[in-house]
Enzyme design. Structure first.
Site, PDB file in Angstrom:
ATOM      1  N   THR A 385       0.865  -1.156   0.000  1.00 38.07           N
ATOM      2  CA  THR A 385       0.000   0.000   0.000  1.00 38.07           C
ATOM      3  C   THR A 385       0.918   1.226   0.000  1.00 38.07           C
ATOM      4  O   THR A 385       2.073   1.131   0.381  1.00 38.07           O
ATOM      5  CB  THR A 385      -0.839  -0.089   1.313  1.00 38.07           C
ATOM      6  N   THR A 403      -3.932   1.083  -2.682  1.00 38.21           N
ATOM      7  CA  THR A 403      -3.202  -0.178  -2.624  1.00 38.21           C
ATOM      8  C   THR A 403      -3.670  -1.180  -3.670  1.00 38.21           C
ATOM      9  O   THR A 403      -4.777  -1.044  -4.202  1.00 38.21           O
ATOM     10  CB  THR A 403      -3.399  -0.821  -1.225  1.00 38.21           C
ATOM     11  N   ASN A 405      -3.006  -4.300  -2.384  1.00 39.37           N
ATOM     12  CA  ASN A 405      -2.790  -5.246  -1.305  1.00 39.37           C
ATOM     13  C   ASN A 405      -1.328  -5.665  -1.215  1.00 39.37           C
ATOM     14  O   ASN A 405      -0.527  -4.894  -0.719  1.00 39.37           O
ATOM     15  CB  ASN A 405      -3.738  -6.448  -1.400  1.00 39.37           C
ATOM     16  N   ASP A 427      -8.498  -9.756   1.705  1.00 41.11           N
ATOM     17  CA  ASP A 427      -8.843  -8.981   2.901  1.00 41.11           C
ATOM     18  C   ASP A 427     -10.217  -9.344   3.452  1.00 41.11           C
ATOM     19  O   ASP A 427     -10.585  -8.903   4.544  1.00 41.11           O
ATOM     20  CB  ASP A 427      -8.791  -7.475   2.612  1.00 41.11           C
ATOM     21  N   SER A 457      -7.565  -1.786   6.591  1.00 40.69           N
ATOM     22  CA  SER A 457      -6.951  -1.104   7.740  1.00 40.69           C
ATOM     23  C   SER A 457      -6.422   0.269   7.339  1.00 40.69           C
ATOM     24  O   SER A 457      -5.840   0.987   8.164  1.00 40.69           O
ATOM     25  CB  SER A 457      -5.777  -1.912   8.299  1.00 40.69           C
ATOM     26  N   GLY A 477       1.114  -0.795   5.232  1.00 39.16           N
ATOM     27  CA  GLY A 477       1.558  -1.740   6.265  1.00 39.16           C
ATOM     28  C   GLY A 477       0.531  -2.748   6.715  1.00 39.16           C
ATOM     29  O   GLY A 477       0.683  -3.328   7.783  1.00 39.16           O
ATOM     30  N   GLY A 478      -0.557  -2.962   5.940  1.00 42.74           N
ATOM     31  CA  GLY A 478      -1.541  -3.969   6.311  1.00 42.74           C
ATOM     32  C   GLY A 478      -2.100  -3.697   7.695  1.00 42.74           C
ATOM     33  O   GLY A 478      -2.478  -2.565   8.028  1.00 42.74           O
TER      34      GLY A 478
HETATM   35  N1  GLY Z   1      -4.916  -4.441   1.832  1.00 45.20           N
HETATM   36  C1  GLY Z   1      -4.602  -3.940   3.131  1.00 45.20           C
HETATM   37  C2  GLY Z   1      -5.710  -3.112   3.716  1.00 45.20           C
HETATM   38  O1  GLY Z   1      -6.513  -2.560   3.001  1.00 45.20           O
HETATM   39  O2  GLY Z   1      -5.799  -3.017   4.912  1.00 45.20           O
END
Ligand code: GLY
Length: 573
Positions: A385, A403, A405, A427, A457, A477-478
């Site tokens: 992201t 992002t 992902n 996700d 997130s 950073g997920g």
């Molecule tokens: N793909 C990570 C997020 O959207 O949280």
């Protein structure tokens, strides 16, 4: 030798940001703090110096922050294919000078109409990770083009064609690649070269690598961008580009149809709003979990003298870990796309609920995660992201996180169209109790449903002080996005750091499960020992996030690019 040469060449070409010599994913170890970039009229902080430059040019030519943001978004889709994109989605927060309000643009990907709850399970009900991560099924309907176009339509002053022009030039004429670009493609060679088109797109004939200092041209991508410039969103969601996407889907058992693409809409939403020690916090609402949990965590922390405890002391980290685990337990239970499920947002972000959650925190001892359960916020009712932050002289600010992902998303580039598809379907919760790629659990609220947005997130955030834009921030950073963004807010408000120090400071993270405090390099051994004495498991892993931030104080813009990404660049004027 090679690396030194490449860096020198790129530096001579002006391609690297001030903090470029720090290696990727390396936490800051030195006590040395670099200074933020300073500007009197505007500031741009992105993860790639070329995107920063083209966006800054827009500001210098009289464009506003939204014009610059859309220009940066398209430029990153060319210069940074690992995360910059037109094949993914994201969220943009806009603080508008005209309306005085902060609004959010949700351009998160959607599940195709033919998607269903057990899409990623085999006949035995086992989750097949390959399917949710690297197959054509892993791609959600992309939202980036619709989102950037909507932002410009609502708040911009330049045309979509003008915003696309620098990206088209970078794609058609090519650009000199920095070391990070070269290293990224080398590290993902196996995944990206699985498909013939991607192999030819990202690697030279006979599988050669593009090395730092060499030119990288993307003709198909330039043509795709030209179609958008000429036809608007229809140039992506209908016609040739849509047909190229759908043909690839049909040939590879994917689900996205022409109808899915044509009906995709970006949505304007109200951001989550909270307060923290006299500051107004605005961050992303569902289908992201980011805003809800940043506000929830800050609400819990407000009950402790965090400034007195000091940055990254054992007491601070203990309390942060305790509140983080409670928030992430709630995330797993309550968060999903609010167009499909009732998300108890008001309860989650209420001060009394935070007080209740705080009540069972022991200030001297860790609560094991297996005894922490999601709370019940309902009685209090009445989510690789890349992020960029931009602020202008007119009083507008944009905080944008988007992002595909994973780095390089699904690894699948659309033949003939020159861009990578996301793997955002991962996700969703593929099955209750089975964690996604970030170790995050999810339940009913985040199950796969047709046309639903998967929980995120991503946490683009704008903090106002006395009604004025104060801090513009956000990170990749997920699952670590929420806690990374949180710590920059705390470092500024609680620990009174300058924005560059706030960005550089070593980070910590707890996400309930696994029950561990993840730390970056730079947290002292004494501190780790004290945390272990309180019952915490502490593990040091690679650096987290890449937060691009702007602080505005007394009419001056201070920009802080995150040295954890070698191409990060903040520039003002
Ligand atoms: N793909 C990570 C997020 O959207 O949280």
């Amino acid at each position: 030798m090679m690396l030194k040469y490449a860096i020198k060449t790129a530096a001579m070409l002006g391609l690297l940001g001030a903090s470029s010599l720090l290696a990727d994913n390396t936490a800051i170890l030195e006590g040395q703090r670099s200074h933020p970039a300073v500007g009197q009229h505007g500031m741009v902080a992105t993860s790639h110096s070329l995107a920063t430059q083209v966006a800054l040019e827009v500001l210098k030519n009289g464009g506003n922050a939204i014009d610059a943001a859309v220009t940066a978004g398209f430029a990153l889709a060319v210069t940074q294919p690992r995360s910059g994109n037109i094949g993914g989605g994201g969220f943009m927060l806009v603080s508008s000078e005209k309306t005085g309000k902060v609004e959010a643009i949700d351009y998160r990907e959607k599940a195709p109409r033919a998607a269903f709850e057990t899409l990623f399970q085999d006949d035995n009900g086992e989750v097949v990770k390959e399917r949710s991560r690297y197959s054509h099924l892993s791609a959600g309907v992309p939202g980036t083009v619709a989102g950037l176009a909507l932002a410009l339509e609502q708040y911009g002053t330049i045309s979509l064609a003008e915003a696309l022009a620098p990206a088209i030039k970078l794609a058609s004429e090519g650009f000199i690649v920095p070391e990070r670009f070269s290293k990224g493609l080398k590290s993902r060679h196996e995944r990206l070269s699985k498909w013939e088109y991607g192999r030819n797109l990202f690697y030279k004939e006979y599988g050669g690598f593009y090395e730092a200092g060499e030119r990288f041209v993307q003709t198909d991508l330039a043509n795709t961008l030209r179609r958008i410039a000429e036809q608007g969103t229809k140039g992506f969601y209908e016609g040739e580009t849509a047909e190229l996407i759908v043909r690839d889907m049909q040939q590879n058992d994917g689900l996205i149809t022409l109808q899915d693409l044509k009906s995709y809409q970006a949505i304007i939403r109200q951001p989550v709003h909270g307060t923290y020690r006299g500051h107004d916090i605005y961050s992303m609402s569902p289908p992201s979990s980011g805003g809800a949990h940043i506000v929830q965590i800050l609400n819990m922390l407000e009950g402790y003298p965090m400034g007195e405890h000091g940055s990254n002391s054992s007491q601070s980290i203990h309390l942060m870990a305790e509140v983080m685990k409670r928030a992430y337990a709630d995330r797993a239970e309550h968060l999903g796309d609010s167009d499909f499920v009732k998300v108890p947002l008001q309860g989650l972000t209420s001060k009394p609920y935070a007080e209740q959650l705080r009540a069972d925190i022991d200030i001297g001892k860790a609560t094991p995660s297996n005894t922490v359960r999601a709370g019940d916020p309902l009685p209090f009712e009445s989510n690789e992201t890349t992020h960029f932050s931009i602020a202008d002289q007119y009083g507008n600010a944009v905080s944008n996180t988007y992002t595909i992902n994973f780095s390089y998303g699904s690894g699948i580039a659309v033949p003939g169209a020159g861009f990578l598809l996301n793997n955002e379907m991962d996700d969703f919760s593929a099955k209750p109790g089975v964690a996604n790629a970030y170790g995050l659990l999810g339940g009913e609220a985040n199950k796969i449903e047709p046309e639903k947005r998967m929980l995120s997130s991503m946490s683009p955030t704008i903090v106002k002080k006395d009604g004025k834009n104060f801090l513009v921030t956000g990170s990749p950073g997920g699952s670590r996005i929420i806690t990374t963004t949180l710590q920059v807010i705390m470092n500024i408000i609680d620990h009174r750091m300058n924005v560059q120090s706030a960005v550089n400071e070593p980070r910590i993270h707890h996400q309930w499960l696994p029950d561990e405090i993840r730390i970056e390099a730079g947290i002292s051994r004494d501190t780790i020992k004290l945390l272990e004495d309180k019952g915490h498991k502490v593990v040091q892993k690679r650096a987290m996030g890449a937060i691009q931030s702007i602080l505005i104080e007394d009419g001056t813009f201070y920009g802080a690019a995150d040295p954890r990404r070698s191409t990060s660049s903040a520039q003002g004027y």
